[in-house]
Design a protein around this motif. Structure first.
Motif, PDB file in Angstrom:
ATOM      1  N   TRP A 184       9.465 -15.414  19.708  1.00 16.38           N
ATOM      2  CA  TRP A 184       9.947 -16.730  19.261  1.00 16.38           C
ATOM      3  C   TRP A 184       9.885 -17.724  20.409  1.00 16.38           C
ATOM      4  O   TRP A 184       9.487 -18.861  20.247  1.00 16.38           O
ATOM      5  N   ARG A 189       9.086 -21.610  19.353  1.00 14.19           N
ATOM      6  CA  ARG A 189      10.020 -21.791  18.229  1.00 14.19           C
ATOM      7  C   ARG A 189      11.476 -21.820  18.691  1.00 14.19           C
ATOM      8  O   ARG A 189      12.337 -22.335  17.975  1.00 14.19           O
ATOM      9  N   ASP A 200      13.230 -23.106  15.429  1.00 14.22           N
ATOM     10  CA  ASP A 200      12.556 -24.096  14.580  1.00 14.22           C
ATOM     11  C   ASP A 200      13.446 -25.335  14.387  1.00 14.22           C
ATOM     12  O   ASP A 200      13.601 -25.830  13.262  1.00 14.22           O
ATOM     13  N   ASN A 201      14.068 -25.764  15.484  1.00 12.93           N
ATOM     14  CA  ASN A 201      14.939 -26.954  15.498  1.00 12.93           C
ATOM     15  C   ASN A 201      16.225 -26.803  14.695  1.00 12.93           C
ATOM     16  O   ASN A 201      16.945 -27.782  14.512  1.00 12.93           O
TER      17      ASN A 201
END
Ligand code: GAR
Length: 210
Positions: A184, A189, A200-201
């Motif tokens: 990740w 990510r 992913d924010n």
């Protein structure tokens, strides 16, 4: 592909899982170096078998923690690490070290944090009659075992468990979740901002990504 430096003190089963997953293309990174504070760490043999550079930095050769951590940081920097992975590194790190690598320093801890920070986590879970136990991958911040949790894995605790049998069950999970989190990070990510972890924010909650 990201440059990974792994820092160990012992057996290196997490290191092995990360080496294997890099080789299998499941981590978008390469382990450039393995650094150990213990010359007898079996993880050094694992690294040599995989043709990875090894460095032994014996803490006993340094006068204090700051001096040691400074040498450790300088060694890691030689390899231009994008990601520093603590994998069974059994030393407390100074604030200066942690700040130098902030946001690119991961650790795995053998408990369901925030439970059982520190040592002897398996025995403590048994002594507390916990029904479940596990491991946590987290970003490292200045607070010992206190940085934001990224991912946890849970295992049952059985009545007949000893610290060793429970450790074995937990470590099997460690070898699953640590490479995943490394990937990740390597694929961009996973980030840490203001001592919070994001995938992913999306803010990751206190029990890790679910
Ligand atoms: C792992 O169980 C890891 O969670 C633990 O040491 C073991 C190392 O195993 N780490 C800590 O206790 C850090 N405080 P390994 O050398 O086989 O990867």
């Amino acid at each position: 592909m990201k440059n990974i430096v792994v820092v160990i003190s012992g057996n290196g089963s997490n290191l092995q899982a990360i080496i294997d997953q890099c080789a299998a293309g499941k981590i978008d990174g390469q382990v450039l170096a393995v650094i150990s504070n213990n010359a007898d760490a079996y993880g050094l043999v694992r690294a040599e078998q995989a043709d990875i550079s090894t460095v032994v930095l014996d803490h006993k050769a340094y006068s204090d923690r700051d001096e040691y951590d400074h040498a450790l940081a300088a060694t890691i920097d030689i390899f231009q690490a994008d990601l520093v992975v603590l994998a069974g590194f059994m030393r407390i790190l100074s604030t200066g070290f942690v700040e130098h690598f902030a946001g690119r320093l991961l650790n795995i801890h053998p408990s369901l944090l925030p439970k059982y920070k520190g040592l002897h986590t398996h025995q403590r879970a048994i002594d507390a009659n916990d029904e479940e136990h596990g491991c946590s991958v987290h970003f490292v911040t200045a607070e010992l075992d206190g940085g934001p949790v990224i991912l946890q894995a849970r295992v049952p605790v059985f009545e007949e468990d000893t610290a060793d049998t429970l450790a074995e069950r937990v470590q099997e999970q460690e070898r699953q979740i640590y490479p995943l989190v490394c990937n990740w990070f390597c694929t961009g990510r996973l980030k840490m901002e203001n001592d919070h972890a994001y995938l992913d924010n999306q803010l990751i909650g206190p029990q890790g990504y679910a």
